[in-house]
Write a protein that holds these residues in place. Sequence first.
Motif, PDB file in Angstrom:
ATOM      1  N   SER A 107     -63.286 -10.278 -11.752  1.00  0.00           N
ATOM      2  CA  SER A 107     -61.895 -10.639 -11.998  1.00  0.00           C
ATOM      3  C   SER A 107     -61.006 -10.133 -10.875  1.00  0.00           C
ATOM      4  CB  SER A 107     -61.416 -10.081 -13.344  1.00  0.00           C
ATOM      5  OG  SER A 107     -61.528  -8.668 -13.362  1.00  0.00           O
ATOM      6  N   PHE A 108     -59.854 -10.741 -10.759  1.00  0.00           N
ATOM      7  CA  PHE A 108     -58.861 -10.327  -9.773  1.00  0.00           C
ATOM      8  C   PHE A 108     -57.515 -10.228 -10.458  1.00  0.00           C
ATOM      9  CE2 PHE A 108     -55.735 -10.921  -6.406  1.00  0.00           C
ATOM     10  CZ  PHE A 108     -56.206 -10.062  -5.429  1.00  0.00           C
ATOM     11  N   GLN A 109     -56.973  -8.995 -10.466  1.00  0.00           N
ATOM     12  CA  GLN A 109     -55.697  -8.723 -11.129  1.00  0.00           C
ATOM     13  C   GLN A 109     -55.682  -9.246 -12.561  1.00  0.00           C
ATOM     14  OE1 GLN A 109     -52.537 -10.138  -8.576  1.00  0.00           O
ATOM     15  NE2 GLN A 109     -52.989  -8.643  -6.980  1.00  0.00           N
ATOM     16  N   GLY A 110     -56.817  -9.033 -13.245  1.00  0.00           N
ATOM     17  CA  GLY A 110     -56.902  -9.365 -14.661  1.00  0.00           C
ATOM     18  C   GLY A 110     -57.364 -10.763 -14.989  1.00  0.00           C
ATOM     19  N   SER A 111     -57.473 -11.630 -13.985  1.00  0.00           N
ATOM     20  CA  SER A 111     -57.920 -13.002 -14.238  1.00  0.00           C
ATOM     21  C   SER A 111     -59.364 -13.170 -13.796  1.00  0.00           C
ATOM     22  CB  SER A 111     -57.037 -14.001 -13.478  1.00  0.00           C
ATOM     23  OG  SER A 111     -55.702 -13.936 -13.933  1.00  0.00           O
ATOM     24  N   SER A 122     -57.913  -5.589   3.422  1.00  0.00           N
ATOM     25  CA  SER A 122     -57.535  -4.992   4.697  1.00  0.00           C
ATOM     26  C   SER A 122     -56.600  -3.828   4.401  1.00  0.00           C
ATOM     27  CB  SER A 122     -56.829  -6.018   5.593  1.00  0.00           C
ATOM     28  OG  SER A 122     -55.539  -6.337   5.064  1.00  0.00           O
ATOM     29  N   PRO A 123     -56.331  -2.953   5.377  1.00  0.00           N
ATOM     30  CA  PRO A 123     -55.351  -1.886   5.128  1.00  0.00           C
ATOM     31  C   PRO A 123     -53.969  -2.423   4.763  1.00  0.00           C
ATOM     32  CG  PRO A 123     -56.678  -1.346   7.040  1.00  0.00           C
ATOM     33  CD  PRO A 123     -57.029  -2.763   6.667  1.00  0.00           C
ATOM     34  N   GLU A 124     -53.621  -3.585   5.308  1.00  0.00           N
ATOM     35  CA  GLU A 124     -52.321  -4.176   5.010  1.00  0.00           C
ATOM     36  C   GLU A 124     -52.283  -4.820   3.624  1.00  0.00           C
ATOM     37  OE1 GLU A 124     -52.990  -3.255   8.960  1.00  0.00           O
ATOM     38  OE2 GLU A 124     -54.133  -4.777   7.850  1.00  0.00           O
ATOM     39  N   LYS A 125     -53.430  -5.350   3.190  1.00  0.00           N
ATOM     40  CA  LYS A 125     -53.542  -5.963   1.861  1.00  0.00           C
ATOM     41  C   LYS A 125     -54.855  -5.501   1.215  1.00  0.00           C
ATOM     42  CE  LYS A 125     -50.892 -10.185   2.827  1.00  0.00           C
ATOM     43  NZ  LYS A 125     -50.934 -11.666   2.839  1.00  0.00           N
ATOM     44  N   PRO A 126     -54.843  -4.336   0.599  1.00  0.00           N
ATOM     45  CA  PRO A 126     -56.089  -3.796   0.020  1.00  0.00           C
ATOM     46  C   PRO A 126     -56.476  -4.466  -1.291  1.00  0.00           C
ATOM     47  CG  PRO A 126     -54.302  -2.259  -0.349  1.00  0.00           C
ATOM     48  CD  PRO A 126     -53.732  -3.367   0.496  1.00  0.00           C
ATOM     49  N   ASN A 127     -56.776  -5.761  -1.209  1.00  0.00           N
ATOM     50  CA  ASN A 127     -57.134  -6.530  -2.409  1.00  0.00           C
ATOM     51  C   ASN A 127     -58.523  -6.137  -2.892  1.00  0.00           C
ATOM     52  OD1 ASN A 127     -54.771  -8.229  -2.465  1.00  0.00           O
ATOM     53  ND2 ASN A 127     -55.607  -9.303  -0.680  1.00  0.00           N
ATOM     54  N   LEU A 128     -58.632  -5.881  -4.163  1.00  0.00           N
ATOM     55  CA  LEU A 128     -59.914  -5.506  -4.756  1.00  0.00           C
ATOM     56  C   LEU A 128     -60.217  -6.396  -5.957  1.00  0.00           C
ATOM     57  CD1 LEU A 128     -59.638  -1.605  -4.702  1.00  0.00           C
ATOM     58  CD2 LEU A 128     -61.004  -3.034  -3.171  1.00  0.00           C
ATOM     59  N   TYR A 129     -61.461  -6.786  -6.045  1.00  0.00           N
ATOM     60  CA  TYR A 129     -61.972  -7.484  -7.221  1.00  0.00           C
ATOM     61  C   TYR A 129     -62.598  -6.452  -8.164  1.00  0.00           C
ATOM     62  CZ  TYR A 129     -61.636 -11.971  -4.731  1.00  0.00           C
ATOM     63  OH  TYR A 129     -61.196 -13.090  -4.054  1.00  0.00           O
ATOM     64  N   ASP A 130     -62.318  -6.583  -9.436  1.00  0.00           N
ATOM     65  CA  ASP A 130     -62.956  -5.740 -10.451  1.00  0.00           C
ATOM     66  C   ASP A 130     -64.214  -6.434 -10.959  1.00  0.00           C
ATOM     67  OD1 ASP A 130     -61.001  -3.605 -10.541  1.00  0.00           O
ATOM     68  OD2 ASP A 130     -59.655  -5.069 -11.451  1.00  0.00           O
TER      69      ASP A 130
END
Length: 583
Positions: A220-224, A257-265
């Motif tokens: 999921s990504f940000q709950g979705s 990236s350091p600018e956008k540390p997007n993480l998938y759960d």
Amino acid sequence: MTMMPYRMDYPRPQFERAEWLNLNGEWEFEFDDEQAGTRGKWFAAHDFSKRIQVPFCFQSSLSGIEDTGFHDVVWYRKKFAIPESYKGQRLILHFGAVDYLSWVWINGQLVKFHEGGHTPFSVDITEQCADGENTIVVKAQDFSQDHTLPKGKQYYAEKSAGIFYTRTTGIWQTVWLEPLSGTCLEKVKLTPYIDSNEIKLRAFMGGSLKQQLLLKTVVSFQGSVVAEDTCKVNEAEMVRRIGLHDFNDHGQGRWWSPEKPNLYDVEFTLYEGESVIDQVKSYFGMRKISVEDGKVCLNNRFYYMKLVLDQGYFPDGIMTPPSDEAIKQDVELTKAMGFNGARKHQKVEDPRYLYWCDRLGLLVWGEMANAAAYSENYVRRMTLEWQEVIERDYNHPCIVAWVPLNESWGVPNIVVDKLQQQHALAMYHLTRSLDDTRLVISNDGWEHIKTDVCTIHDYESKRAVLEDRYSSVEKAVHAKPANRTIHVPGFPYEGTPIMVSEYGGISFKKSDWEGWGYSAAVSDEDYMERYKAVTQPLLQSPVVQGFCYTQLTDVEQEINGLLTYDRKPKVPLAMIKQINDGK
């Protein structure tokens, strides 16, 4: 009165289960300078005369002991009760790190021996535990004056000096208990492939394999939810590739990236028939580090690395951070000064640090704690522990480079000794054989054999010298900043990207600490001019692709940090950031 346990944060944030028992806090403790404990069967019975706060080493003030003398053999004891909810399950005892050798007894029975001061180990203690009260006894043995021991910045003398600091002996990371079913998910390895927008999953089963096992993976990504995968478990190791049919690199892309540390759960659920027998939470980042046409790239685009050297030492805990908030603060302060990464220096860092780098967005060069001298026993120790380091930290998106050796530590005669040359070459290829997704710098700073990045340590303080030295590839790779060749003769420069991975080290006394640096400032204005003089030539160089400033904080007798030892900025953070931003 028993104190509440220190360090209550979850110790393995990349592989999290809901049920766990923190065993930090007060333990009984004893020095064993005469090495009488094993013969005297202290694991069975002994009148321990001291108390210590785990996970802090006895040399630290937070341990409650604060003794920096030589005590290379120490003993610990703690009594604990098994929670009722754990009954009928396997009981796994975990140690985050014990320096250097460790023996573990449960109720008088030896259950584990481990070698290596920076890596975790676990043991199944189900058969040794009883209803009611149980007893853990740990013996730890250090070798403070053994120069072939991989120990990093820990000094062999009683008082720290030069670039070396107070030693750490015994338990220095969290001790904890975990209940597991007879069959469980033992570990996972997550490898992102941004070019195909897939995550590769290698799942390893522990315990006995049973019929009708299913592993369900939900991403999921940000709950979705963005992907689900369910498969039968027929083998102890399974490999799956899961496509992520969502955004990648356009506009609101989800790459890390350091600018956008997007993480998938990720949530893993293991079923036996209809019953859930294990559930684990994890996460990953979709990112790629590579060298393309001689340029270091993050996510297929050139990326200039602005790193800071971080020793990871604390005034009250030494190598053990006093709290999770202190770890997070170090990452936040690093980013606030305009750095996009850190080189963890001569220390295998607490997993909680890597967790916060993942979450907040900070590149990390993962480095091994090195020895000082070379021997066959050193090679055995080094290679075994380094493999455990890579195994532990493989899943962290923040780690973009591995550094097994630094400045020819452990291989001091590498220029002339063919055995030491082959060792450095072996460490490069060993690392590559375990992880082909990251950069490998086999001997950071100078005297390279084989490397993915040509890294140079240069503490020159004069702007004009730095401008000239890094005006061309030819001048950079043939310079001798520390009177050391950048490459070992016979192993020429091969066109790899050039980074200055240590520089600066400007001392500036802004606290009660006395100490030294590679050059000295006398005022805020002088400090900033000196920082500009060493940083701007690297930013403006046509050949340098990144730098690592020495260093984040003052440490013991060193006062060359951007922050004091207690993490107070020496000048406003925005002033450092402005220079790092090239303004």
